[in-house]
Design a protein around this motif. Structure first.
Motif, PDB file in Angstrom:
ATOM      1  N   ASN A  90      70.415  46.570   9.231  1.00  0.00           N
ATOM      2  CA  ASN A  90      69.071  47.057   9.540  1.00  0.00           C
ATOM      3  C   ASN A  90      69.128  48.306  10.415  1.00  0.00           C
ATOM      4  O   ASN A  90      68.352  49.244  10.220  1.00  0.00           O
ATOM      5  CB  ASN A  90      68.242  45.979  10.239  1.00  0.00           C
ATOM      6  N   GLY A  91      70.053  48.315  11.369  1.00  0.00           N
ATOM      7  CA  GLY A  91      70.218  49.499  12.223  1.00  0.00           C
ATOM      8  C   GLY A  91      70.609  50.720  11.410  1.00  0.00           C
ATOM      9  O   GLY A  91      70.081  51.816  11.619  1.00  0.00           O
ATOM     10  N   LYS A  92      71.555  50.515  10.468  1.00  0.00           N
ATOM     11  CA  LYS A  92      71.964  51.632   9.608  1.00  0.00           C
ATOM     12  C   LYS A  92      70.798  52.102   8.734  1.00  0.00           C
ATOM     13  O   LYS A  92      70.592  53.306   8.550  1.00  0.00           O
ATOM     14  CB  LYS A  92      73.128  51.214   8.713  1.00  0.00           C
ATOM     15  N   ALA A  93      70.046  51.139   8.206  1.00  0.00           N
ATOM     16  CA  ALA A  93      68.902  51.495   7.364  1.00  0.00           C
ATOM     17  C   ALA A  93      67.856  52.255   8.180  1.00  0.00           C
ATOM     18  O   ALA A  93      67.260  53.219   7.697  1.00  0.00           O
ATOM     19  CB  ALA A  93      68.293  50.246   6.739  1.00  0.00           C
ATOM     20  N   ILE A  94      67.634  51.831   9.412  1.00  0.00           N
ATOM     21  CA  ILE A  94      66.668  52.508  10.273  1.00  0.00           C
ATOM     22  C   ILE A  94      67.138  53.920  10.591  1.00  0.00           C
ATOM     23  O   ILE A  94      66.352  54.872  10.563  1.00  0.00           O
ATOM     24  CB  ILE A  94      66.409  51.693  11.558  1.00  0.00           C
ATOM     25  N   GLU A  95      68.430  54.080  10.877  1.00  0.00           N
ATOM     26  CA  GLU A  95      68.973  55.420  11.138  1.00  0.00           C
ATOM     27  C   GLU A  95      68.821  56.314   9.907  1.00  0.00           C
ATOM     28  O   GLU A  95      68.429  57.485  10.017  1.00  0.00           O
ATOM     29  CB  GLU A  95      70.436  55.331  11.532  1.00  0.00           C
ATOM     30  N   SER A  96      69.117  55.765   8.739  1.00  0.00           N
ATOM     31  CA  SER A  96      68.991  56.525   7.496  1.00  0.00           C
ATOM     32  C   SER A  96      67.533  56.914   7.273  1.00  0.00           C
ATOM     33  O   SER A  96      67.227  58.060   6.908  1.00  0.00           O
ATOM     34  CB  SER A  96      69.507  55.703   6.322  1.00  0.00           C
ATOM     35  N   LEU A  97      66.643  55.970   7.500  1.00  0.00           N
ATOM     36  CA  LEU A  97      65.219  56.240   7.340  1.00  0.00           C
ATOM     37  C   LEU A  97      64.743  57.286   8.349  1.00  0.00           C
ATOM     38  O   LEU A  97      63.960  58.172   8.012  1.00  0.00           O
ATOM     39  CB  LEU A  97      64.429  54.941   7.500  1.00  0.00           C
ATOM     40  N   HIS A  98      65.255  57.202   9.574  1.00  0.00           N
ATOM     41  CA  HIS A  98      64.901  58.177  10.605  1.00  0.00           C
ATOM     42  C   HIS A  98      65.362  59.580  10.202  1.00  0.00           C
ATOM     43  O   HIS A  98      64.634  60.558  10.371  1.00  0.00           O
ATOM     44  CB  HIS A  98      65.520  57.767  11.937  1.00  0.00           C
ATOM     45  N   ASP A  99      66.586  59.662   9.656  1.00  0.00           N
ATOM     46  CA  ASP A  99      67.090  60.962   9.200  1.00  0.00           C
ATOM     47  C   ASP A  99      66.225  61.523   8.074  1.00  0.00           C
ATOM     48  O   ASP A  99      65.920  62.715   8.043  1.00  0.00           O
ATOM     49  CB  ASP A  99      68.537  60.837   8.736  1.00  0.00           C
ATOM     50  N   ARG A 100      65.834  60.653   7.147  1.00  0.00           N
ATOM     51  CA  ARG A 100      64.991  61.108   6.033  1.00  0.00           C
ATOM     52  C   ARG A 100      63.624  61.574   6.527  1.00  0.00           C
ATOM     53  O   ARG A 100      63.098  62.580   6.056  1.00  0.00           O
ATOM     54  CB  ARG A 100      64.812  59.984   5.020  1.00  0.00           C
ATOM     55  N   VAL A 101      63.056  60.830   7.451  1.00  0.00           N
ATOM     56  CA  VAL A 101      61.749  61.212   8.003  1.00  0.00           C
ATOM     57  C   VAL A 101      61.850  62.547   8.731  1.00  0.00           C
ATOM     58  O   VAL A 101      60.990  63.413   8.590  1.00  0.00           O
ATOM     59  CB  VAL A 101      61.203  60.097   8.930  1.00  0.00           C
ATOM     60  N   ALA A 102      62.924  62.737   9.500  1.00  0.00           N
ATOM     61  CA  ALA A 102      63.115  64.004  10.210  1.00  0.00           C
ATOM     62  C   ALA A 102      63.266  65.158   9.216  1.00  0.00           C
ATOM     63  O   ALA A 102      62.693  66.239   9.415  1.00  0.00           O
ATOM     64  CB  ALA A 102      64.334  63.922  11.116  1.00  0.00           C
ATOM     65  N   PHE A 103      64.014  64.913   8.133  1.00  0.00           N
ATOM     66  CA  PHE A 103      64.177  65.943   7.102  1.00  0.00           C
ATOM     67  C   PHE A 103      62.837  66.279   6.457  1.00  0.00           C
ATOM     68  O   PHE A 103      62.508  67.449   6.282  1.00  0.00           O
ATOM     69  CB  PHE A 103      65.170  65.464   6.042  1.00  0.00           C
ATOM     70  N   LEU A 104      62.069  65.250   6.108  1.00  0.00           N
ATOM     71  CA  LEU A 104      60.764  65.488   5.497  1.00  0.00           C
ATOM     72  C   LEU A 104      59.818  66.198   6.459  1.00  0.00           C
ATOM     73  O   LEU A 104      59.018  67.046   6.041  1.00  0.00           O
ATOM     74  CB  LEU A 104      60.150  64.175   5.025  1.00  0.00           C
ATOM     75  N   LYS A 105      59.919  65.882   7.741  1.00  0.00           N
ATOM     76  CA  LYS A 105      59.073  66.549   8.728  1.00  0.00           C
ATOM     77  C   LYS A 105      59.410  68.034   8.804  1.00  0.00           C
ATOM     78  O   LYS A 105      58.517  68.884   8.834  1.00  0.00           O
ATOM     79  CB  LYS A 105      59.260  65.885  10.094  1.00  0.00           C
ATOM     80  N   ARG A 106      60.708  68.367   8.818  1.00  0.00           N
ATOM     81  CA  ARG A 106      61.112  69.770   8.830  1.00  0.00           C
ATOM     82  C   ARG A 106      60.671  70.467   7.543  1.00  0.00           C
ATOM     83  O   ARG A 106      60.193  71.603   7.565  1.00  0.00           O
ATOM     84  CB  ARG A 106      62.630  69.894   8.978  1.00  0.00           C
ATOM     85  N   LEU A 107      60.820  69.769   6.418  1.00  0.00           N
ATOM     86  CA  LEU A 107      60.448  70.345   5.131  1.00  0.00           C
ATOM     87  C   LEU A 107      58.952  70.621   5.066  1.00  0.00           C
ATOM     88  O   LEU A 107      58.529  71.708   4.635  1.00  0.00           O
ATOM     89  CB  LEU A 107      60.862  69.402   3.997  1.00  0.00           C
TER      90      LEU A 107
END
Length: 132
Positions: free
Chosen positions: A41-58
């Motif tokens: 779950n921690g890894k999934a949350i980190e992955s999701l956080h990275d994706r959200v940050a990428f989408l926010k920058r995009l």
């Protein structure tokens, strides 16, 4: 004696799923599986956080690009309005010139000179390419 009890309890916790070998394999202890699930779950949350940050920058980049295009289109629209004003003024002047018969003859004469000049220029240019 407590050492043996602790040793036995940790041993039993480690091998508590050995009874189920006939049913399909060794099952992990509940605390171990809970830790693994937490880790996943921690890894999934980190992955999701990275994706959200990428989408926010995009989306921020897209917003900046849209703002830039809107400013450019506004400037272009203002330029087109200015050009429309100039063209309408020029057309009004041409209408005034063509209203009088003497001005119409003068304009026709000037247009004939311009057209004849362009034809002569084109012919001389073509002759130069044919000779050269």
């Amino acid at each position: 004696m407590s050492y043996r009890r602790d040793h036995r309890s940790s041993k039993s916790a480690l091998f508590d799923g050995l009874d189920n070998l006939e049913e399909g394999g060794i099952r992990a202890s509940s605390s171990f599986s809970h830790d693994v699930k937490d880790h996943d779950n921690g890894k999934a949350i980190e992955s999701l956080h990275d994706r959200v940050a990428f989408l926010k920058r995009l989306t921020g980049d897209i917003h900046d690009e849209v703002e830039s295009h809107n400013r450019m289109l506004d400037r272009m629209g203002n330029g087109m309005d200015a050009t429309r004003g100039i063209m309408s003024g020029t057309m009004d002047r041409f209408k005034k010139v063509f209203e009088k018969k003497s001005n119409r003859k003068m304009c026709t004469l000037v247009m004939a000179f311009v057209v004849s000049f362009l034809i002569i220029y084109y012919l001389f240019r073509m002759l130069r390419y044919v000779r050269g």
